[in-house]
Design an enzyme around this catalytic site. Structure first.
Site, PDB file in Angstrom:
ATOM      1  N   ASP A   1       0.823  -1.209   0.000  1.00  0.00           N
ATOM      2  CA  ASP A   1       0.000   0.000   0.000  1.00  0.00           C
ATOM      3  C   ASP A   1       0.862   1.268   0.000  1.00  0.00           C
ATOM      4  O   ASP A   1       2.095   1.205  -0.028  1.00  0.00           O
ATOM      5  CB  ASP A   1      -0.941  -0.048   1.209  1.00  0.00           C
ATOM      6  CG  ASP A   1      -2.358   0.398   0.860  1.00  0.00           C
ATOM      7  OD1 ASP A   1      -2.519   1.240  -0.042  1.00  0.00           O
ATOM      8  OD2 ASP A   1      -3.313  -0.102   1.496  1.00  0.00           O
TER       9      ASP A   1
ATOM     10  N   ASP B   1      -9.915   2.877  -3.650  1.00  0.00           N
ATOM     11  CA  ASP B   1     -10.633   1.709  -3.128  1.00  0.00           C
ATOM     12  C   ASP B   1     -12.061   1.641  -3.666  1.00  0.00           C
ATOM     13  O   ASP B   1     -12.755   2.664  -3.762  1.00  0.00           O
ATOM     14  CB  ASP B   1     -10.703   1.760  -1.599  1.00  0.00           C
ATOM     15  CG  ASP B   1      -9.361   1.446  -0.949  1.00  0.00           C
ATOM     16  OD1 ASP B   1      -8.370   1.263  -1.683  1.00  0.00           O
ATOM     17  OD2 ASP B   1      -9.317   1.386   0.284  1.00  0.00           O
TER      18      ASP B   1
END
Length: 407
Positions: free
Chosen positions: A172, A227
């Protein structure tokens, strides 16, 4: 005279041997240099020949994870038959580690939720014929801020992951030092190369710096979007953002519009069929994001459709593109092996309506006679088609065909 001849022969043989030795050494050095050059220019870990398939914990469970449910998920992938269809990765997302490293600088599995450690969990998952994935971050803390990131610890963490038997790393982009992802991500790439174990490298920098443009040298897949959430609007927008980079996907490196929401309850069955169809035709990773221990029949019918999975896993590895848009109506198409074409007729509008795919749009020679297989109806249509195929499509629904020229 004979002694002189013998001496000359011996000298010649010795020199030949030396030259041969030098030549062999040079060849070996050349091979090593070529190998290193290859490894520098490509990730070259042999993984991701087709898009990865499996499960990830985040969409359904967020931080509420523990080793028991990871084991149960592995069990469920096997017992439902999903593993035999290719769903082989069991991927732990954020929140699996303690906030502080140990005195050797290593990440520590959270004692309250992963008391047996990650290696024992990997051994269990491997015993089921599956693979274990894990999560870290190219920053000082992960996105949840509950565990350390790997920035500055890349080589140590890569070796730790390899020693545990990890097969997949989602990496990430939160809480970093402000430097570009193009600086931080290749550091982990090199660390994984040295770790001694092939580990699928999933870049998750949310598409901010267009990772499709540079990701092939760094990882096996790259997020092209922020996301996803479990809504029609979020799903469609992720598919649209991902489609822009279609020509940059290839075997070994895939565009990633984020994980699947099928089965989490926020969309209708027809909308989830659209979701799965678009991800399949887009050669996206098929990572389930629901609770596979409690699959409904509808959810299983969608994610276990072998023919749709086969489009995603087709060895040609070409991502589909939008080839026609007319208001809320879209045609997506992409080539498959065996001179076939996968086509989605998508109705994003509020009314049931007809949609037509023209041969010239989808890449089929204009005079071709075509056989059409409907992958959601599981039937080959009786009529043969020339020039186009038309279908009536419900609101927020799609048709998914494989078209095969037969004359």
């Amino acid at each position: 005279m004979a002694k002189m001849v013998i001496a000359v022969i011996l000298c010649f043989l010795a020199c030949s041997s030396m030259v041969s030795g030098i030549s062999t050494t040079t060849r070996k050095l050349g091979d090593v240099e070529q190998e290193e050059q290859f490894r520098r220019n490509l990730l070259a870990n042999g993984l991701g020949k087709t898009p990865p398939m499996g499960w990830n914990s985040w969409n359904h469970f967020s931080c509420k994870i523990d080793e028991k449910m990871i084991r149960e998920t592995a069990d469920a992938l096997v017992s439902t038959g999903l593993s035999k269809l290719g769903y082989n990765y069991v991927n732990i997302d954020d929140c699996w580690a303690e906030l502080t490293r140990d005195n050797k600088g290593s990440l520590v599995p959270k004692k309250s939720t992963f008391p047996s450690g990650i290696k024992a969990l990997a051994d269990y998952v491997h015993s089921k014929g599956l693979k274990l994935g894990i999560y870290s971050d190219a920053g000082y803390l992960t996105c949840s801020k509950t565990m350390p990131g790997s920035l500055g610890h890349e080589e140590h963490d890569a070796k730790t992951f390899a020693s545990w038997g990890i097969d997949y790393l989602k990496y990430d982009n939160c809480n970093n030092d402000g430097s570009k992802p193009t600086v931080r991500y290749p550091v982990m790439t090199r660390a994984l190369m040295k770790a001694g174990r092939p580990i699928f490298f999933s870049l998750c920098e949310w598409g901010e710096l267009h990772p499709a443009l540079w990701g092939a040298k760094v990882g096996n897949s790259w997020r092209t979007t922020n996301d996803i959430t479990d809504t029609w609007e979020s799903m469609i927008s992720r598919a649209d953002m991902n489609e822009v980079y279609a020509e940059l996907a290839r075997p070994g490196g895939w565009n990633d519009p984020d994980m699947l929401e099928v089965g989490n309850g926020g969309m209708t069955k027809d909308e989830y069929i659209v979701h799965f169809s678009l991800w399949a035709i887009s050669k996206a990773p098929l990572l389930l994001g629901c609770d596979v221990r409690n699959l409904t029949k509808d959810t299983k019918d969608i994610v276990a459709n072998k023919e749709v999975i086969a489009i995603n896993q087709d060895p040609l590895g070409v991502q589909a593109k939008k080839v026609r848009m007319e208001g809320d109506l879209e045609v997506w198409a992409g080539p498959l092996s065996g001179y076939r074409v996968a086509v989605v007729l998508l109705n994003q509008g509020p009314q049931r309506t007809s949609i037509t795919a023209l041969w010239e749009d989808v890449g089929i020679p204009l005079e071709s006679v075509v056989e059409a297989r409907d992958l959601w109806e599981h039937k080959t249509l009786k009529p043969r088609f020339v020039g186009n195929i038309t279908a009536t499509v419900n609101s927020h629904s799609c048709k998914l065909y494989v078209l095969k020229p037969i004359a």
